[in-house]
Design a protein around this motif. Structure first.
Motif, PDB file in Angstrom:
ATOM      1  N   UNK A 108       0.828  -1.216   0.000  1.00 50.83           N
ATOM      2  CA  UNK A 108       0.000   0.000   0.000  1.00 50.83           C
ATOM      3  C   UNK A 108       0.855   1.256   0.000  1.00 50.83           C
ATOM      4  N   UNK A 109       2.097   1.162  -0.436  1.00 56.94           N
ATOM      5  CA  UNK A 109       2.964   2.335  -0.566  1.00 56.94           C
ATOM      6  C   UNK A 109       2.258   3.397  -1.411  1.00 56.94           C
ATOM      7  N   UNK A 130       0.992   3.502  -5.835  1.00 56.65           N
ATOM      8  CA  UNK A 130      -0.324   3.801  -6.405  1.00 56.65           C
ATOM      9  C   UNK A 130      -0.359   5.095  -7.207  1.00 56.65           C
ATOM     10  N   UNK A 131       0.666   5.925  -7.069  1.00 54.74           N
ATOM     11  CA  UNK A 131       0.680   7.228  -7.737  1.00 54.74           C
ATOM     12  C   UNK A 131       1.483   7.122  -9.031  1.00 54.74           C
ATOM     13  N   UNK A 132       0.801   7.064 -10.142  1.00 54.75           N
ATOM     14  CA  UNK A 132       1.467   6.888 -11.437  1.00 54.75           C
ATOM     15  C   UNK A 132       2.346   8.069 -11.830  1.00 54.75           C
ATOM     16  N   UNK A 165       8.875  -0.808  -8.015  1.00 53.23           N
ATOM     17  CA  UNK A 165       7.970  -1.956  -7.920  1.00 53.23           C
ATOM     18  C   UNK A 165       6.950  -1.923  -9.055  1.00 53.23           C
ATOM     19  N   UNK A 166       6.524  -0.721  -9.393  1.00 52.72           N
ATOM     20  CA  UNK A 166       5.546  -0.576 -10.466  1.00 52.72           C
ATOM     21  C   UNK A 166       6.220  -0.518 -11.830  1.00 52.72           C
ATOM     22  N   UNK A 225      12.994   4.875  -6.600  1.00 51.63           N
ATOM     23  CA  UNK A 225      12.116   4.692  -5.437  1.00 51.63           C
ATOM     24  C   UNK A 225      11.853   6.046  -4.810  1.00 51.63           C
ATOM     25  N   UNK A 226      10.655   6.549  -4.962  1.00 55.31           N
ATOM     26  CA  UNK A 226      10.306   7.864  -4.427  1.00 55.31           C
ATOM     27  C   UNK A 226      10.274   7.881  -2.904  1.00 55.31           C
TER      28      UNK A 226
END
Length: 342
Positions: free
Chosen positions: A119-120, A124-126, A132-133, A139-140
């Motif tokens: 749930x990072x 989820x923020x494109x 990971x995405x 890695x932000x």
């Protein structure tokens, strides 16, 4: 959400065959995490393979080793309230009931619970980089807001955490994951199922292409007398753990004969250090020994700014959980748990 096609599998081998020949297909059962990921365009399968007609995978029954076999399609609710789970594995029942909401537990399946993703916020923020995405993008969270992120087992490529409550208990119980794939059936020790991020944080687990989780096997030992699940979170319902601890103890008087400690909310997978548990075997159940174990368990912990507090929080949580488990002398009634420790 992108367009996709849907098929309903009527047999495990058919589902496996379809998934193994289509790299953009995804299995779906309750869909409590996958559909959210699809709505956010984080995951974009072109085909969904429905599993809910595979009724053989929804059973809960004794396994040949004297333990219990949990079907992958049994819901979290049915599992938590199952008489044999409540009686023999109350740690698992308690842990499941600490997660999500009743509505989600009624839909979420055991197999799906293992497959849920982090749930990072950045995942989820494109608009933000996320290895990971999108591998190789960065890695932000490393230099961003990382309050909920990992303090153990992270890498320079990812500091996300794994969100499941249920899996923390399964780690402490040393469950086994049964899977079926193109090469047939195999079992995976629970400790080996989820991966640390390393150089490939986009790979969450050790499943091979096309493999489907069919069941979870619990061993005979369930720690039904001395156990606890301590979940520390920002609100008392429908929230993921900042830090959680699952403990199972076997006591002989005040002497610890067996100890299991698993942490949640601190790493890319449920966190256990067997060597630390071994130091407790034969030791007396005292707060000093618990503190030593907690210190050893968090020895390699590293904070990244906003989550530095989690190191001390986790140590205190381990001590508290061990004390709670020691003080118990009978299985905790699930209704009592819901009313007293939400």
């Amino acid at each position: 959400m992108n367009s996709f096609t849907y098929t309903s599998a009527t047999a495990v081998d058919a589902a496996v065959r379809e998934k193994s020949t289509n790299s953009k297909a995804a299995f779906v059962a309750g869909g409590t995490n996958l559909l959210d990921l699809m709505k956010e365009n984080v995951e974009r399968p072109t085909r969904l393979i429905g599993l809910n007609k595979l009724s053989d995978l929804a059973t809960i029954e004794n396994n040949p080793e004297g333990g219990l076999r949990l079907g992958a399609l049994a819901t979290n609710a049915d599992t938590a309230w199952h008489p044999e789970v409540e009686k023999r594995y109350p740690l698992l029942s308690q842990t499941i009931l600490a997660g999500a909401s009743p509505q989600l537990r009624n839909m979420a399946t055991n197999g799906g619970n293992l497959m849920q993703r982090t749930r990072c916020y950045y995942f989820y923020d494109l608009a933000t980089p996320c290895n990971k995405r999108e591998p190789g993008s960065g890695c932000s969270a490393l230099n961003g807001f990382n309050r909920i992120h990992a303090i153990l087992g992270a890498s320079e490529h990812c500091i996300a955490t794994y969100p499941s409550d249920m899996a923390v208990a399964l780690a402490a119980l040393e469950a086994t994951v049964r899977v079926s794939g193109p090469q047939g059936e195999r079992t995976i020790a629970f400790a080996d199922f989820h991966r640390l991020p390393g150089d490939h944080p986009e790979i969450d687990n050790t499943l091979e292409t096309g493999e489907l989780i069919t069941a979870l096997d619990l061993p005979a030992q369930g720690f039904e007398k001395n156990f606890t699940y301590l979940k520390l979170r920002d609100r008392t319902s429908y929230a993921f753990a900042v830090v959680s601890v699952a403990v199972g103890l076997e006591l002989e008087g005040n002497v610890i004969k067996e100890a299991r400690i698993a942490l949640g909310g601190v790493a890319h997978k449920p966190w256990r250090v067997v060597a630390v548990e071994e130091t407790l075997r034969g030791a007396t159940a005292t707060e000093d020994n618990f503190r030593e174990a907690a210190t050893a368990l968090l020895r390699d912990a590293q904070g990244y700014g906003s989550n530095n507090f989690k190191i001390e929080l986790a140590k205190r949580a381990v001590v508290r959980a061990l004390k709670q488990a020691t003080e118990m002398n009978q299985p905790l009634d699930a209704n009592a748990f819901l009313n007293s420790n939400p």
